[in-house]
Structure formats: structure tokens, C-alpha cells
Design a protein around this motif. Structure first.
Motif, PDB file in Angstrom:
ATOM      1  N   MET A   1      20.594 -56.592  30.296  1.00 59.08           N
ATOM      2  CA  MET A   1      20.653 -57.745  30.891  1.00 59.08           C
ATOM      3  C   MET A   1      20.217 -58.995  31.522  1.00 59.08           C
ATOM      4  O   MET A   1      19.157 -59.289  30.560  1.00 59.08           O
ATOM      5  N   GLY A   3      18.927 -62.246  30.354  1.00 57.78           N
ATOM      6  CA  GLY A   3      19.248 -62.738  29.253  1.00 57.78           C
ATOM      7  C   GLY A   3      19.664 -64.211  28.878  1.00 57.78           C
ATOM      8  O   GLY A   3      20.975 -64.079  29.389  1.00 57.78           O
ATOM      9  N   PRO A 192      22.408 -57.968  49.521  1.00 56.02           N
ATOM     10  CA  PRO A 192      22.014 -57.397  47.274  1.00 56.02           C
ATOM     11  C   PRO A 192      21.891 -58.043  46.777  1.00 56.02           C
ATOM     12  O   PRO A 192      20.920 -60.166  47.557  1.00 56.02           O
ATOM     13  N   THR A 193      20.907 -58.399  46.259  1.00 53.56           N
ATOM     14  CA  THR A 193      20.162 -59.525  45.156  1.00 53.56           C
ATOM     15  C   THR A 193      20.298 -59.132  43.747  1.00 53.56           C
ATOM     16  O   THR A 193      20.225 -57.937  43.451  1.00 53.56           O
ATOM     17  N   THR A 194      19.992 -59.586  43.127  1.00 50.74           N
ATOM     18  CA  THR A 194      20.746 -59.713  41.477  1.00 50.74           C
ATOM     19  C   THR A 194      19.170 -60.123  41.292  1.00 50.74           C
ATOM     20  O   THR A 194      19.428 -61.124  40.206  1.00 50.74           O
ATOM     21  N   VAL A 195      18.187 -59.443  40.300  1.00 53.15           N
ATOM     22  CA  VAL A 195      17.485 -59.226  39.589  1.00 53.15           C
ATOM     23  C   VAL A 195      18.075 -58.850  38.309  1.00 53.15           C
ATOM     24  O   VAL A 195      19.031 -57.514  37.654  1.00 53.15           O
ATOM     25  N   ASP A 198      15.465 -55.637  33.198  1.00 50.71           N
ATOM     26  CA  ASP A 198      14.809 -55.159  32.500  1.00 50.71           C
ATOM     27  C   ASP A 198      13.619 -55.910  33.845  1.00 50.71           C
ATOM     28  O   ASP A 198      12.371 -55.245  33.447  1.00 50.71           O
ATOM     29  N   GLU A 199      13.674 -56.437  34.658  1.00 48.87           N
ATOM     30  CA  GLU A 199      12.839 -56.716  35.827  1.00 48.87           C
ATOM     31  C   GLU A 199      12.942 -55.467  37.548  1.00 48.87           C
ATOM     32  O   GLU A 199      12.201 -55.869  38.108  1.00 48.87           O
ATOM     33  N   TYR A 201      13.023 -51.926  36.920  1.00 46.14           N
ATOM     34  CA  TYR A 201      11.782 -51.257  37.652  1.00 46.14           C
ATOM     35  C   TYR A 201      10.425 -51.780  38.227  1.00 46.14           C
ATOM     36  O   TYR A 201      10.327 -50.863  39.701  1.00 46.14           O
ATOM     37  N   SER A 202       9.721 -52.974  38.020  1.00 44.93           N
ATOM     38  CA  SER A 202       8.954 -54.015  38.576  1.00 44.93           C
ATOM     39  C   SER A 202       9.370 -54.147  39.443  1.00 44.93           C
ATOM     40  O   SER A 202       8.250 -54.289  41.137  1.00 44.93           O
ATOM     41  N   ALA A 203      10.718 -54.842  39.706  1.00 45.03           N
ATOM     42  CA  ALA A 203      10.907 -55.268  41.770  1.00 45.03           C
ATOM     43  C   ALA A 203      11.153 -53.922  41.868  1.00 45.03           C
ATOM     44  O   ALA A 203      10.947 -53.873  43.378  1.00 45.03           O
ATOM     45  N   GLN A 205       8.956 -51.363  41.906  1.00 43.91           N
ATOM     46  CA  GLN A 205       7.810 -51.003  42.495  1.00 43.91           C
ATOM     47  C   GLN A 205       7.570 -51.486  43.342  1.00 43.91           C
ATOM     48  O   GLN A 205       6.471 -51.506  44.439  1.00 43.91           O
ATOM     49  N   GLN A 206       7.663 -52.743  43.430  1.00 48.64           N
ATOM     50  CA  GLN A 206       6.497 -53.518  44.654  1.00 48.64           C
ATOM     51  C   GLN A 206       6.965 -54.511  45.766  1.00 48.64           C
ATOM     52  O   GLN A 206       7.047 -54.693  46.645  1.00 48.64           O
ATOM     53  N   VAL A 208      10.095 -56.123  45.531  1.00 46.38           N
ATOM     54  CA  VAL A 208      11.084 -56.756  46.215  1.00 46.38           C
ATOM     55  C   VAL A 208      11.831 -56.217  46.279  1.00 46.38           C
ATOM     56  O   VAL A 208      12.862 -57.251  46.913  1.00 46.38           O
TER      57      VAL A 208
ATOM     58  N   ARG B  40      13.593 -65.041  46.684  1.00 42.26           N
ATOM     59  CA  ARG B  40      13.542 -64.410  47.270  1.00 42.26           C
ATOM     60  C   ARG B  40      12.079 -63.521  48.124  1.00 42.26           C
ATOM     61  O   ARG B  40      12.191 -62.123  48.734  1.00 42.26           O
ATOM     62  N   SER B  50      19.994 -64.157  48.437  1.00 42.01           N
ATOM     63  CA  SER B  50      18.385 -64.345  47.616  1.00 42.01           C
ATOM     64  C   SER B  50      18.949 -65.332  46.417  1.00 42.01           C
ATOM     65  O   SER B  50      18.876 -65.800  45.391  1.00 42.01           O
ATOM     66  N   GLN B  59      18.888 -70.883  34.829  1.00 38.18           N
ATOM     67  CA  GLN B  59      18.729 -70.782  32.601  1.00 38.18           C
ATOM     68  C   GLN B  59      19.977 -71.920  32.098  1.00 38.18           C
ATOM     69  O   GLN B  59      19.634 -71.991  30.910  1.00 38.18           O
TER      70      GLN B  59
ATOM     71  N   ASN C  57      20.648 -69.199  25.894  1.00 38.13           N
ATOM     72  CA  ASN C  57      20.513 -69.426  27.521  1.00 38.13           C
ATOM     73  C   ASN C  57      19.911 -68.110  27.760  1.00 38.13           C
ATOM     74  O   ASN C  57      20.590 -66.532  28.139  1.00 38.13           O
ATOM     75  N   SER C  58      18.826 -68.083  28.406  1.00 37.74           N
ATOM     76  CA  SER C  58      18.265 -66.606  28.648  1.00 37.74           C
ATOM     77  C   SER C  58      17.385 -66.745  30.270  1.00 37.74           C
ATOM     78  O   SER C  58      16.024 -67.854  29.977  1.00 37.74           O
ATOM     79  N   PHE C  59      17.004 -66.392  30.492  1.00 37.77           N
ATOM     80  CA  PHE C  59      16.585 -66.760  31.808  1.00 37.77           C
ATOM     81  C   PHE C  59      14.252 -66.188  32.168  1.00 37.77           C
ATOM     82  O   PHE C  59      14.043 -66.913  31.641  1.00 37.77           O
ATOM     83  N   VAL C  60      14.294 -65.582  30.859  1.00 38.35           N
ATOM     84  CA  VAL C  60      13.147 -64.529  30.869  1.00 38.35           C
ATOM     85  C   VAL C  60      12.566 -65.654  30.117  1.00 38.35           C
ATOM     86  O   VAL C  60      11.053 -66.167  30.131  1.00 38.35           O
ATOM     87  N   GLY C 238       0.984 -55.771  41.175  1.00 41.69           N
ATOM     88  CA  GLY C 238       2.271 -55.844  40.780  1.00 41.69           C
ATOM     89  C   GLY C 238       2.943 -57.110  41.640  1.00 41.69           C
ATOM     90  O   GLY C 238       3.905 -56.708  42.298  1.00 41.69           O
TER      91      GLY C 238
END
Ligand code: NA
Ligand code: NA
Lengths: 328, 183, 432
Positions: A1, A3, A192-195, A198-199, A201-203, A205-206, A208, B40, B50, B59, C57-60, C238
Motif C-alpha cells: 500500500m 507508495g 480512523p488513521t490512514t497509515v 508497510d508502516e 507494524y511499527s505504528a 508497536q509504537q 501511534v 498524528r 489525522s 506525495q 508518486n511515493s510517500f516513502v 520505535g
């Protein structure tokens, strides 16, 4: 997702993997070779099924149609555009086609609309989608294979049980970046938050975000059970997978061979869907073994709580009414 | 003489315009990412959400910066290239090569723009992240910088062609410059 | 046979265009156009625009401008001098002190910049000048500066690791942490080599450690050291993701620049953002063109052909990894780093995944390999940067660089043979 991979409905879309297990191409003189771009990662059951289908088509058409499944062309938006352009010959995607070609019917992929998968599956076959499929064919230059792959129910993980909608009030819930979903969940009372997936898991964990919603298989393969304690079976939507075939590529294939292709694909999809449904309970068992508490919620209370935000969505953005859809 | 002055003035105006647009978008992008983190962590609990559009917007701004910034880099002739052979050649040969190279760049940018414009038209109806209710966020807007930035790059390529023809010393200095001070 | 011709086209046309100094981005783009004309893939301008736009077009990818801008502001604020002084107070008294200072300063600075060029061009110039003033010879000074500059993208933050993480769909935070130990190993290896030189050539020792000097420089450097502490500590602890770390570092640098150091004037600030914007665009524009080139490589099914060739030799993970590193090194020599990662990751990742090699491990090996390529003629970008910054000729730089490949290659070899060097730290904190 996230990206460049566009909006899928969970983390299994938008892979950049590729695979070494290809079908022999070429062969006969008038052989037509097709390349189909899949957004599912290499080794995914859908791709495995597609590859078996490819070799059976090659055998049944005596080498006239050679199909290769490639996993590295990008996300849903990318492979659909590449098919439209004619640079590849088809896609294996999530529900992006509804978003792009039939947004007024996005209820079909929205939470808490259906009683269950059978109703959702019937909904896809209704005439509501006739013009969407036609636009996809004319503007998107691809034909939708009309049978969806069932990819499992989406349920909700969290650090507490969500037996009733009251339990999720104010909880930071990660959802994919889809406005109707955000609106429905916030209408129920979650935050709702739109993380990006790929982020996620850490979100989690933290802290967030506190909760998220995905099929059991995704929770398992992404190790989300390590950072979440409860899995509430909210059953709010089933994830689907779709095949499209480029009209340009199809026009070079005889009607007879096209029928062979689509028929064998349809039956492969049905087989896969039932096997995914079977493995779903195993995935939930596996989550239990990993220490998650699996909770059966008060589903009527959930459907009731979703009714008002759903009504708003139906009235403002979608074509049929909630009543019409619930009667499918 | 007056015509040259007008051309120079117009040129400066154009340079300034392209650079300011790219710079403004760049600063805006950094601010949007900042706003996103702020919501956030801090404002999210107050606003109750958020601000999901910040992800799409930041982006999209990066796509704009890519193509507008590429035009600025073309103006400054700062696109990364590898000097292996060319600086050792005679000025005459460099001049011909630079002309050829600029023609090739023009050809590529031409193809890019001619592909981006139809994609802009095609994508006008598509929402971004399924946001059809927010018109600014249609997919079509992603192709605008490829068209406009591409045209700006082409204009700078034409400028380089012009310089190769009338004032080759400026460009040749740019190309040979770095090796001059070797030991 | 057709495959060989195709592969020849993909590489050959690119090299010819490089040779005539066509910018990397257009060399990639034009090669793609030629491939669309000559192969079975239809020539389609729409595909050019589509792959280029979706590639950026990528956030990262946003992490790139954030870290780049942070590094530029650090250079402009004079924080590089502050860090250099601090490194001098720490390792100055060792024999061959300034060579060690050069390396230690790069290690510290690595925690702030994401590209080797930022280190070589900013801090590198200061380090080189200082060594020359102390009488170190030209070749040795430039070789130490160059070889230590590639630690920059191995220790977090790192622009190359960000791009790898996007393509391989692995956590960039985890990748960052995985690069920490290999980066330090590389630094220690380079310092060992410098010690050897210092003893053989009888280099002077600097002034003995002074607590006052240590305290004074540390105090000066403290706010600046907050940047790597925030980035590395934030990800280790973290607290935030890579993109967030980039934004936090940038805003932090802007604030400390104004509060603790001589802040920048409006003009300087605009010039710095102008530079950051242009630099970002040259990199992301390359990502865009490399997306097109990469699409055509995959469309032509070249990864499958390569995978068969490689797995045909051996399926042992160690042998495979060595083989892939070899291929990466050779191909990496011919491509710009960002382009190399964009193109090669989708090619090699499937092979890696089939053999149970961790994609995190592979990513770090890939970046270290490509970084060594940056120092290797004929295309090594750092060589060009050093040549521009120091004025030493390319031939001379290359000649003196030769012994420095030894610790660099040993580092690479040891992280290939001992994956634990890469994976231990992220596992220890539960990230992998
Ligand atoms: Na770094
Ligand atoms: Na250094």
C-alpha cells in the motif's frame, strides 16, 4: 500500500516482487503470448493458481495461447494503466476497478454493508455494475473476468475486544486510505488513521495506532499478532481479487480459445475461493496459537451502529439505496 | 540591442517563475509533512482524525517537484552526468556533441510530454485514494507537472541549442570546467 | 541468443550515451525509447509518462528531500566544522591523528546525511584541507576522505536504503538499524589501515587529550549531535518511522541553527532550499526514468533469464550471495546508485527470497557493494566529486585509493559471510 502502489484494500497489493517460475513462451507459429501483471506478492496463492491456469490454457489451446504471470509491474493503478496502454495484457488486482470505473458503486467494497460474503458476491453480479464493466472495457481497454476471488473476511485487531461499537469509541483505528471507509468507521465512533500498510507494524508497536482491520491471513503473514492482543471477528467486509484481460490482446485470440481461457479461469477461481474459505479458519486458529484472543462480537449492534454513516454515504455518493443493497 | 535586452528580460522572468514555483512547492511539501506528523502526534486527538489528505498532497507535491525541479536543474545544467571522455576532446567536437545530446534530450522530453497529456485527459475522472468528492485530488493532477515541467525542460534544451550555435564558449566552459584544476 | 542481444542493447546503448556525457536520467530514458522500438514491446509514449509519474508518486520517497535538506543545512550552518573539531578532540592524539579524525568525523556525520556525495562535498573538503595543512600527502588525504565518505549511506539515514526499502517492501526503519553495525565495522577497518600507514610512514601524533578541549568541542557540538541522536535513537526506540525521522531532523536542525549557531540569513536559507530542491529533483527524476527502464527490463523477462543463469551455478545461499554481489558490483559500476537500486532490486530480490536470504541482509549487502562502486573507476561518482572539491586528478585519486579497497572489501565479505553482523541489532530490538 502507500507508495506508488495506489489504493488496495490491504497490504497484499502493490508488490514489486517478481518470480522466476515462468511459462515457456513462443513455440507455435501463430502463438499469442500474454503477460499478466499481478499485484499480489510472489508465492501468493492467487499467483500460484494463475500460473496453473496459465499452463492448463497452454495445454488446452495446444500452445496457441501462452500466458506469463509477472509480479513486479507495480500496484493496482499501475498494472491497470499498463493494460490500458497495451504494454501488458491483463491484471490480477484487488478492487481498484470499482474505485476508478464505478465509484458510485463503491458500497460493494465498504464495511458493514452486507450480511456476509454470499450477499456481497451476489451484489457483484447485479445490473448495478453493467455500466462500470462497460466503461472498464471501453475506456480501460480490459475485460473483467466476472468471478471474484474470495480473499477472506476482514476482522478487527486491537489491544482490547470490540464486542460492541461502544468498545471502539475514540480508538485510533488504522484503515486503508479510502474516504468512504474513513467516514463509516468515524461515524461508528472510532478515530480512523490512514497509515501506509508497510508502516503499520511499527505504528501499532509504537502505539501511534491502537487497532487495525485485515483478513486473518494478512494478520498472520505480517506478524501483527506480535503487537495486537485481540482479534474481534467483525466480519465487516470480504476482500476480493479480480482478473482483467486486455481487449487488444484478446482480439488476437480466437473466440474458441477465449472461451477456453475464461471458462478454465472461472472454475480455477471458484476452487481457489473455497480453499481460501477453508484455510481462513486455520489462519484464525494459528492466531490463537500465537496468543491472540479471538472474540465473537455482537454483530447486530455493529450493523446497527454502521447504519447511519452508511445511509449518509449512500445518499451522498452512491447510486442505489442501502435498502436496495440489503435486499440483494 | 533592444531586442536582446527584451529576450534577456523575458528569459530571466521565465527562470524566476519556474524556480519560484518549484521552490514554493518544495517548502509547501515540507510543511505538509510537518503538519501530518503534528496531527498524528498532537492535533489528531483534538481534530479526531489525522488529516488523511496530507499523505496524498505531500506525495503529489513530490511528483511536482520532480518535474519542475528537473527543469530548474536543466537551467543550471546540473543533471548528473559522467565525464569520461568528452572533456578531453577538442572544443569543436564538444560543440557538435553537445548539440546532438541536446537534440536527444528534446526527443525524449517530447515523447514524455506527448504521453503525459493524454494520460492527464484520461485521468480527469479518477479520484485519488477514492476521493471523488475532493476535486483537487484527481489522478489527472499527477500528470500536469510531467506536461508543464517537460515543456520547461524543452525550452531550456532549445536555449542550449541556441547557445551551441551562437555562444558555444559558455556551454563548453560548463562541460570542461571541472577538470581544469587537475594538479 | 535473442536474450544476449537484448541484454547487450539494455547495457550497451546506456554505456554509449554515458560516454557522450548524456545526463544519467536521459541516458536511461533514451535507452528505454530505443528498446521500445527494437523489441516486441510496442512503442508507447503513454507508458513513458505513466511509469515515470508512478515511479515518483511515493510517500516513502519523501524521506529523500527531508534528509538531503537536513544535510545541506548542517553544511551551511557550519556544523561540519563543529563536528570536525569534536572528532579531532576525540581521536586527534593517536598517531596519524587527522586521518582518524577524518574517519570519525565521517562516522558522526553519517548519522545526518543520506548520500556519500553530501559527505565528500561538505565535510570532505574540510577534512582534506586540514590534512594537507598538517603535511599529509595529497594522495593519502584524498583517499582517506573518499573512502570514509561512503560510510554516510550505510549508517542511517540513507537515501539508497530508503529506495531499496520502497522496492523490496521492507521496513526502512529496520534497514536503517541494520546498517549501523556494518557502517561502524567499515569505519574501524579504515582506521586500522590508517594506523598501519601511520606507523609505517612515521606520522606525527597530535597534542595529548585535553579534557578542556574535549569538553569545549563537545559542548559546541552537542546541539548538532542531537540530529543523529534523534534519527537513530528515534528509530531504535520505535518512536517514529523513517519519513517522520527525516521531517523531525529537518525541523530540529532549522531550530538549533537559529538558537545555538549563527542562523542563516534569508538569502542563505533560500539558496539552501534551492539547492535541496534541485538536488532532490535530479535524484527523483532519475528514479522516474529508472522506473521506465526497469519496467522494460521486467517486461522483457530479463530477471528470469538472469535468475536461471545464477541459480544454475549454485543454490547455496552463501555462494549465491557472493555471485549476486559480484554481478551487483559490475553492473553497479555502470549505473548511477539510485538507478542501480531501482533497476536491480526487482531483478535480484526474487532469487534472494527463494533461498531464504533475509531481504534486510541483502539490502545492506547491496548498498555496501554499490557504495564501493562509487569509489571505483571509470564511473565512480565520488571520484568525480573529490576531483572537483580537491583538484587532485582522477588518475592520482584512483592510484592512492587502491589499498583502501582492502578494508572496504573485507567489510563487504564479512557481512556476506556473517549475516549476523547485519541482522543482530535489528533482531535484538525486535525489528526483524
Ligand atoms: Na547516513
Ligand atoms: Na571522511
Amino acid at each position: 500500500m502507500g507508495g506508488g502502489s495506489g489504493s488496495g484494500t490491504d497490504g497484499t497489493t502493490g508488490s514489486d516482487d517478481s518470480d522466476t517460475d515462468t511459462t515457456e513462451s513462443g513455440g507455435g507459429g501463430q502463438s499469442q503470448s500474454l503477460i499478466i501483471g499481478s499485484v499480489f506478492p510472489s508465492g501468493h496463492v492467487i499467483n500460484e493458481m494463475a500460473k496453473e491456469w496459465a499452463s492448463s490454457v497452454e495445454a488446452e489451446t495446444e500452445g496457441r495461447v501462452a500466458i506469463t504471470i509477472e509480479e513486479s509491474f507495480g500496484g493496482e493503478k499501475e498494472v491497470m494503466e499498463q493494460t490500458q496502454i497495451g504494454s501488458i495484457d491483463g491484471t490480477i488486482i484487488g478492487t481498484r476497478w470499482v474505485i476508478d470505473y464505478d465509484p458510485k458503486n463503491f458500497w460493494v467494497e465498504s464495511p458493514f454493508v452486507f450480511e456476509g460474503w454470499e450477499q456481497q458476491r451476489r451484489a457483484f453480479q447485479t445490473e448495478f455494475f453493467d455500466d462500470g464493466r462497460q466503461r472498464l472495457r471501453e475506456q480501460g481497454k480490459q475485460m473483467l473476468v466476472n468471478e471474484p476471488v474470495y480473499r477472506g473476511y476482514r476482522h478487527t485487531t486491537g489491544n482490547k475486544a470490540f464486542e460492541t461499537p461502544e468498545d471502539i469509541q475514540g480508538t485510533n483505528l488504522r484503515v486503508p486510505d479510502l474516504t468512504p471507509w474513513v467516514n463509516i468507521w468515524s461515524g461508528i465512533g472510532a478515530s480512523p488513521t490512514t497509515v501506509a500498510f508497510d508502516e503499520l507494524y511499527s505504528a501499532l508497536q509504537q502505539g501511534v495506532v491502537d487497532a487495525q482491520e485485515n483478513p486473518a491471513e494478512t494478520v498472520r503473514s505480517s506478524s501483527l499478532y506480535e503487537v495486537q492482543d485481540y482479534y474481534t471477528l467483525t466480519k465487516h467486509l470480504a476482500s476480493t481479487g479480480w482478473f482483467t484481460l486486455g481487449t487488444q490482446a484478446l482480439s488476437n485470440i480466437s473466440d474458441e480459445d477465449q472461451t477456453t481461457m475464461v471458462d478454465s479461469l472461472t472454475s480455477s477461481i471458484q476452487e481457489l475461493s473455497s480453499s481460501i474459505a477453508e484455510s481462513e479458519s486455520q489462519a484464525i486458529e494459528a492466531l490463537k496459537e500465537q496468543g491472540m484472543n479471538v472474540v465473537e462480537p455482537d454483530r447486530d449492534a455493529w450493523l446497527e451502529a454502521a447504519k447511519e454513516p452508511l445511509q449518509t454515504q449512500f445518499e451522498e455518493n452512491w447510486e442505489p439505496s442501502l435498502e436496495e443493497v440489503r435486499n440483494i | 540591442m533592444e531586442e536582446v535586452n527584451l529576450a534577456t528580460k523575458l528569459g530571466r522572468l521565465f527562470d524566476g517563475l519556474v524556480t519560484s514555483i518549484a521552490l514554493a512547492l518544495y517548502v509547501l511539501m515540507i510543511l505538509v509533512v510537518g503538519l501530518q506528523i503534528l496531527t498524528r502526534w498532537v492535533l489528531g486527538s483534538i481534530l479526531g482524525s489525522s488529516l488523511p489528505w496530507t499523505v496524498n498532497l505531500s506525495q503529489m507535491l513530490l511528483v511536482y517537484i520532480t518535474f519542475f525541479g528537473a527543469a530548474v536543474a536543466s537551467r543550471k545544467r546540473q543533471h548528473i552526468s559522467l565525464d569520461l571522455l568528452v572533456s578531453r576532446l577538442s572544443d569543436g567536437v564538444i560543440r557538435v556533441l553537445t548539440g546532438l545530446r541536446t537534440l536527444l534530450i528534446l526527443a525524449f522530453v517530447g515523447v514524455m510530454v506527448s504521453g503525459a497529456y493524454p494520460l492527464y485527459l484520461q485521468n480527469r475522472g479518477f479520484g485519488m485514494g477514492a476521493l471523488p468528492s475532493h476535486p483537487p485530488f484527481t489522478e489527472a493532477w499527477l500528470y500536469v507537472p510531467a506536461v508543464v515541467g517537460g515543456v520547461c525542460i524543452a525550452i531550456y534544451a532549445l536555449r542550449d541549442l541556441w547557445l551551441v550555435a551562437v555562444a558555444p564558449e559558455t556551454i563548453i566552459e560548463d562541460i570542461k570546467g571541472e577538470d581544469e584544476n587537475a594538479e | 541468443m535473442a536474450d544476449v542481444v537484448l541484454l547487450g542493447l539494455f547495457i550497451g546503448v546506456l554505456l554509449v550515451l554515458y560516454l557522450f556525457e548524456v545526463p544519467v536520467v536521459y541516458a536511461l530514458g533514451l535507452t528505454s525509447l530505443i528498446l521500445m522500438w527494437t523489441t516486441s514491446i510496442p512503442f508507447e509514449p503513454l507508458l513513458v509518462a505513466q511509469t515515470m509519474v508512478s515511479g515518483t508518486n511515493s510517500f516513502v520517497l519523501l524521506a529523500i528531500p527531508l534528509f538531503l535538506q537536513t544535510g545541506l543545512l548542517m553544511n551551511k550552518l557550519g556544523l561540519t566544522d563543529v563536528i570536525f573539531d569534536f572528532a579531532k578532540a576525540i581521536v586527534g592524539p593517536i598517531r596519524g591523528g587527522l586521518a582518524h579524525v577524518n574517519i570519525v568525523a565521517s562516522i558522526i556525520f553519517s548519522g545526518m546525511t543520506g548520500t556519500a556525495a553530501a559527505d565528500a562535498a561538505g565535510l570532505g573538503a574540510i577534512e582534506y584541507r586540514a590534512m594537507r595543512e598538517e603535511g599529509y600527502d595529497q594522495g593519502f588525504s584524498v583517499a582517506v576522505t573518499g573512502s570514509s565518505s561512503i560510510i554516510g549511506p550505510i549508517i542511517p539515514p540513507s537515501v539508497p536504503l530508503i529506495i531499496y526499502g520502497i522496492l523490496a517492501q521492507v521496513s526502512i526503519g529496520t534497514l536503517f538499524i541494520a546498517g549501523l553495525v556494518p557502517g561502524l565495522v567499515m569505519g574501524v577497518g579504515l582506521m586500522a589501515l590508517c594506523s598501519f600507514y601511520a606507523h609505517r610512514n612515521g606520522y606525527e601524533k597530535g597534542d595529548w587529550w585535553s579534557l578542556g578541549e574535549l569538553g569545549r568541542t563537545c559542548y559546541r557540538a552537542l546541539p548538532a549531535l542531537g540530529t543523529p541522536a534523534l534519527i537513530i535513537g528515534g528509530i531504535l526506540g520505535g518512536w517514529f518511522t523513517a519519513t517522520e525521522a527525516g521531517a523531525v531532523a529537518l525541523f530540529y536542525t532549522l531550530i538549533i541553527g537559529t538558537v545555538f549557531y549563527d542562523g542563516l540569513s534569508r538569502e542563505e536559507l533560500v539558496a539552501s532550499f534551492d539547492e535541496g530542491m534541485t538536488h532532490t529533483a535530479t535524484l527523483t527524476f532519475i528514479v522516474a526514468a529508472a522506473s521506465l527502464y526497469g519496467f522494460l527490463i521486467r517486461r522483457a523477462q530479463l530477471p528470469e533469464i538472469l535468475a536461471q543463469a545464477i541459480t544454475g551455478v549454485s543454490t547455496d545461499p552463501l555462494v549465491l550471495m557472493l555471485l549476486i554481489a559480484g554481478v551487483l558490483f559490475i553492473v553497479g559500476l555502470m549505473l548511477e546508485t539510485i538507478a542501480a537500486i531501482t533497476i536491480l532490486t526487482p531483478v535480484f530480490l526474487p532469487i534472494v527470497e527463494q533461498t531464504a536470504i533475509s531481504p534486510i541482509h541483502f539490502g545492506v549487502v547491496m548498498i555496501v557493494t554499490l557504495m564501493i562502486g562509487l569509489l571505483t573507476p571509470p564511473f565512480g561518482v565520488i571520484l568525480f566529486v573529490l576531483n572537483a572539491v580537491t583538484g587532485v586528478s582522477l588518475e592520482r585519486i584512483t592510484r592512492h585509493m587502491v589499498p583502501f579497497y582492502l578494508p572496504l572489501l573485507l567489510t563487504l565479505l564479512s557481512i556476506i559471510v556473517f549475516p549476523e553482523l547485519v541482522l543482530w541489532l535489528p533482531r535484538a530490538i525486535g525489528l526483524a
